[in-house]
Write a protein that holds these residues in place. Structure first.
Motif, PDB file in Angstrom:
ATOM      1  N   PRO A  29       0.835  -1.252  -0.149  1.00  0.00           N
ATOM      2  CA  PRO A  29      -0.210  -0.090   0.253  1.00  0.00           C
ATOM      3  C   PRO A  29       0.925   1.197   0.035  1.00  0.00           C
ATOM      4  O   PRO A  29       2.032   1.141   0.552  1.00  0.00           O
ATOM      5  CB  PRO A  29      -0.912  -0.097   1.412  1.00  0.00           C
ATOM      6  CG  PRO A  29       0.126  -0.723   2.054  1.00  0.00           C
ATOM      7  CD  PRO A  29       1.145  -1.634   1.255  1.00  0.00           C
ATOM      8  N   PRO A  30       0.352   2.353  -0.640  1.00  0.00           N
ATOM      9  CA  PRO A  30       1.212   3.569  -0.590  1.00  0.00           C
ATOM     10  C   PRO A  30       1.666   4.279   0.761  1.00  0.00           C
ATOM     11  O   PRO A  30       2.555   4.621   0.842  1.00  0.00           O
ATOM     12  CB  PRO A  30       0.135   4.503  -1.146  1.00  0.00           C
ATOM     13  CG  PRO A  30      -0.868   3.890  -1.983  1.00  0.00           C
ATOM     14  CD  PRO A  30      -0.961   2.498  -1.329  1.00  0.00           C
ATOM     15  N   SER A  31       0.905   4.024   1.679  1.00  0.00           N
ATOM     16  CA  SER A  31       1.155   4.327   3.121  1.00  0.00           C
ATOM     17  C   SER A  31       2.524   3.648   3.651  1.00  0.00           C
ATOM     18  O   SER A  31       3.336   4.184   4.382  1.00  0.00           O
ATOM     19  CB  SER A  31       0.186   4.140   4.132  1.00  0.00           C
ATOM     20  OG  SER A  31      -0.361   2.638   4.164  1.00  0.00           O
ATOM     21  N   LEU A  32       2.677   2.566   3.253  1.00  0.00           N
ATOM     22  CA  LEU A  32       4.091   1.765   3.655  1.00  0.00           C
ATOM     23  C   LEU A  32       5.142   1.908   2.777  1.00  0.00           C
ATOM     24  O   LEU A  32       6.371   1.417   3.081  1.00  0.00           O
ATOM     25  CB  LEU A  32       3.747   0.175   4.012  1.00  0.00           C
ATOM     26  CG  LEU A  32       2.598  -0.072   5.199  1.00  0.00           C
ATOM     27  CD1 LEU A  32       2.356  -1.489   5.163  1.00  0.00           C
ATOM     28  CD2 LEU A  32       2.910   0.478   6.321  1.00  0.00           C
ATOM     29  N   GLY A  33       4.784   2.162   1.472  1.00  0.00           N
ATOM     30  CA  GLY A  33       5.895   2.333   0.539  1.00  0.00           C
ATOM     31  C   GLY A  33       6.563   0.892   0.131  1.00  0.00           C
ATOM     32  O   GLY A  33       7.555   0.895  -0.523  1.00  0.00           O
ATOM     33  N   ARG A  34       5.592  -0.246   0.202  1.00  0.00           N
ATOM     34  CA  ARG A  34       6.173  -1.383  -0.183  1.00  0.00           C
ATOM     35  C   ARG A  34       5.895  -1.443  -1.866  1.00  0.00           C
ATOM     36  O   ARG A  34       4.985  -1.008  -2.317  1.00  0.00           O
ATOM     37  CB  ARG A  34       5.150  -2.548   0.244  1.00  0.00           C
ATOM     38  CG  ARG A  34       5.596  -3.873   0.265  1.00  0.00           C
ATOM     39  CD  ARG A  34       4.666  -4.960   0.858  1.00  0.00           C
ATOM     40  NE  ARG A  34       3.491  -5.124  -0.036  1.00  0.00           N
ATOM     41  CZ  ARG A  34       2.680  -6.410  -0.129  1.00  0.00           C
ATOM     42  NH1 ARG A  34       2.935  -7.210   0.749  1.00  0.00           N
ATOM     43  NH2 ARG A  34       1.696  -6.257  -0.507  1.00  0.00           N
ATOM     44  N   ILE A  35       6.772  -2.056  -2.330  1.00  0.00           N
ATOM     45  CA  ILE A  35       6.943  -2.228  -3.871  1.00  0.00           C
ATOM     46  C   ILE A  35       6.588  -3.703  -4.319  1.00  0.00           C
ATOM     47  O   ILE A  35       7.327  -4.435  -3.787  1.00  0.00           O
ATOM     48  CB  ILE A  35       7.988  -1.635  -4.563  1.00  0.00           C
ATOM     49  CG1 ILE A  35       8.236  -0.138  -4.280  1.00  0.00           C
ATOM     50  CG2 ILE A  35       7.965  -1.859  -6.065  1.00  0.00           C
ATOM     51  CD1 ILE A  35       9.683   0.447  -4.604  1.00  0.00           C
ATOM     52  N   ILE A  36       5.635  -3.874  -5.131  1.00  0.00           N
ATOM     53  CA  ILE A  36       5.224  -5.293  -5.585  1.00  0.00           C
ATOM     54  C   ILE A  36       5.415  -5.325  -7.138  1.00  0.00           C
ATOM     55  O   ILE A  36       5.125  -4.295  -7.754  1.00  0.00           O
ATOM     56  CB  ILE A  36       3.891  -5.918  -5.089  1.00  0.00           C
ATOM     57  CG1 ILE A  36       2.665  -4.883  -5.320  1.00  0.00           C
ATOM     58  CG2 ILE A  36       3.928  -5.927  -3.486  1.00  0.00           C
ATOM     59  CD1 ILE A  36       1.366  -5.555  -5.245  1.00  0.00           C
ATOM     60  N   MET A  37       5.251  -6.384  -7.576  1.00  0.00           N
ATOM     61  CA  MET A  37       5.332  -6.865  -9.051  1.00  0.00           C
ATOM     62  C   MET A  37       4.253  -7.965  -9.451  1.00  0.00           C
ATOM     63  O   MET A  37       4.439  -8.920  -8.606  1.00  0.00           O
ATOM     64  CB  MET A  37       6.701  -6.988  -9.328  1.00  0.00           C
ATOM     65  CG  MET A  37       6.679  -7.430 -10.991  1.00  0.00           C
ATOM     66  SD  MET A  37       8.083  -8.461 -11.454  1.00  0.00           S
ATOM     67  CE  MET A  37       7.867  -9.972 -10.950  1.00  0.00           C
ATOM     68  N   LYS A  38       3.279  -7.613 -10.104  1.00  0.00           N
ATOM     69  CA  LYS A  38       2.308  -8.764 -10.518  1.00  0.00           C
ATOM     70  C   LYS A  38       3.100  -9.458 -11.717  1.00  0.00           C
ATOM     71  O   LYS A  38       3.492  -8.884 -12.764  1.00  0.00           O
ATOM     72  CB  LYS A  38       0.986  -8.331 -11.110  1.00  0.00           C
ATOM     73  CG  LYS A  38       0.111  -7.856  -9.748  1.00  0.00           C
ATOM     74  CD  LYS A  38      -0.501  -8.886  -8.965  1.00  0.00           C
ATOM     75  CE  LYS A  38      -1.572  -8.309  -7.879  1.00  0.00           C
ATOM     76  NZ  LYS A  38      -1.921  -9.414  -7.437  1.00  0.00           N
ATOM     77  N   ALA A  39       3.341 -10.799 -11.736  1.00  0.00           N
ATOM     78  CA  ALA A  39       3.944 -11.574 -12.765  1.00  0.00           C
ATOM     79  C   ALA A  39       2.737 -11.397 -13.853  1.00  0.00           C
ATOM     80  O   ALA A  39       1.699 -11.873 -13.694  1.00  0.00           O
ATOM     81  CB  ALA A  39       3.833 -13.173 -12.030  1.00  0.00           C
ATOM     82  N   THR A  40       3.513 -11.154 -14.949  1.00  0.00           N
ATOM     83  CA  THR A  40       2.707 -10.978 -16.064  1.00  0.00           C
ATOM     84  C   THR A  40       3.750 -11.344 -17.210  1.00  0.00           C
ATOM     85  O   THR A  40       3.978 -12.726 -17.449  1.00  0.00           O
ATOM     86  CB  THR A  40       2.291  -9.683 -16.475  1.00  0.00           C
ATOM     87  OG1 THR A  40       3.230  -8.408 -16.376  1.00  0.00           O
ATOM     88  CG2 THR A  40       1.113  -9.162 -15.496  1.00  0.00           C
ATOM     89  N   HIS A  41       4.526 -10.345 -17.730  1.00  0.00           N
ATOM     90  CA  HIS A  41       5.567 -10.869 -18.657  1.00  0.00           C
ATOM     91  C   HIS A  41       7.013 -11.120 -17.862  1.00  0.00           C
ATOM     92  O   HIS A  41       8.028 -11.380 -18.814  1.00  0.00           O
ATOM     93  CB  HIS A  41       5.813  -9.747 -19.679  1.00  0.00           C
ATOM     94  CG  HIS A  41       6.116  -8.336 -19.277  1.00  0.00           C
ATOM     95  ND1 HIS A  41       5.259  -7.508 -18.552  1.00  0.00           N
ATOM     96  CD2 HIS A  41       7.334  -7.823 -19.170  1.00  0.00           C
ATOM     97  CE1 HIS A  41       5.788  -6.408 -18.150  1.00  0.00           C
ATOM     98  NE2 HIS A  41       7.252  -6.580 -18.450  1.00  0.00           N
ATOM     99  N   VAL A  42       6.918 -10.991 -16.653  1.00  0.00           N
ATOM    100  CA  VAL A  42       8.328 -11.258 -15.920  1.00  0.00           C
ATOM    101  C   VAL A  42       7.473 -12.198 -14.738  1.00  0.00           C
ATOM    102  O   VAL A  42       6.677 -11.997 -14.293  1.00  0.00           O
ATOM    103  CB  VAL A  42       8.740 -10.156 -15.254  1.00  0.00           C
ATOM    104  CG1 VAL A  42       9.874 -10.481 -14.510  1.00  0.00           C
ATOM    105  CG2 VAL A  42       9.171  -9.066 -16.300  1.00  0.00           C
TER     106      VAL A  42
END
Length: 159
Positions: A29-42
């Motif tokens: 969430p933006p409040s925590l600054g966690r960066i995620i990536m949904k697996a699609t082309h990677v």
């Protein structure tokens, strides 16, 4: 990425991941600054850290290019970002499962390192992404199999 540049933030890091590395990164969430990536082309291949170290060494020994690898120190796991070329093959997944490894395919989520204090100790780059290169998932799996082949499984658990 080894040295955090002045002004590095979850937003600037996410923009870098998206524009330079073509990773579908978002802040959640933006409040925590966690960066995620949904697996699609990677996609990703995750495994215990000792096995990951052996795989990285094996790939280097073979002369294979090493792509982005991230570490989850608290769970002692490594994740290799890979091209989505792994077939939907139940025996293959069962073989990986026996070695506590798994493929994160379309729709799965991978948490990426973020410059926030909360996230910084949770995920770290072993090999940071520098561009759009990712190794073939099949190549990484070939190295996994070489590292856990007959007579090798015991040695991997003590690396």
């Amino acid at each position: 990425m080894d040295h955090i540049p002045f002004g590095d933030s979850p937003v600037s890091r996410c923009v870098f991941y998206r524009r330079v590395c073509d990773l579908p990164a978002t802040i959640d969430p933006p409040s925590l600054g966690r960066i995620i990536m949904k697996a699609t082309h990677v996609w990703a291949l995750t495994m215990p850290a000792p096995l990951g170290q052996s795989v990285k060494h094996d790939m280097g020994r073979r002369g294979a290019a090493i792509g982005p690898i991230l570490s989850h120190p608290r769970s002692n796991r490594w994740t290799f970002l890979i091209r989505p070329d792994v077939p939907d093959d139940v025996p293959l997944f069962a073989d990986l499962f026996r070695h506590n490894a798994s493929v994160i395919r379309d729709g799965g989520t991978v948490a990426l390192p973020s410059p926030t204090i909360q996230s910084g100790a949770i995920r770290q780059w072993i090999e940071p992404p520098r561009d759009t290169f990712r190794p073939s998932g099949l190549l990484v799996i070939e190295s996994v199999r070489a590292c856990v082949g007959p007579g090798r499984a015991r040695a991997v658990s003590h690396v």
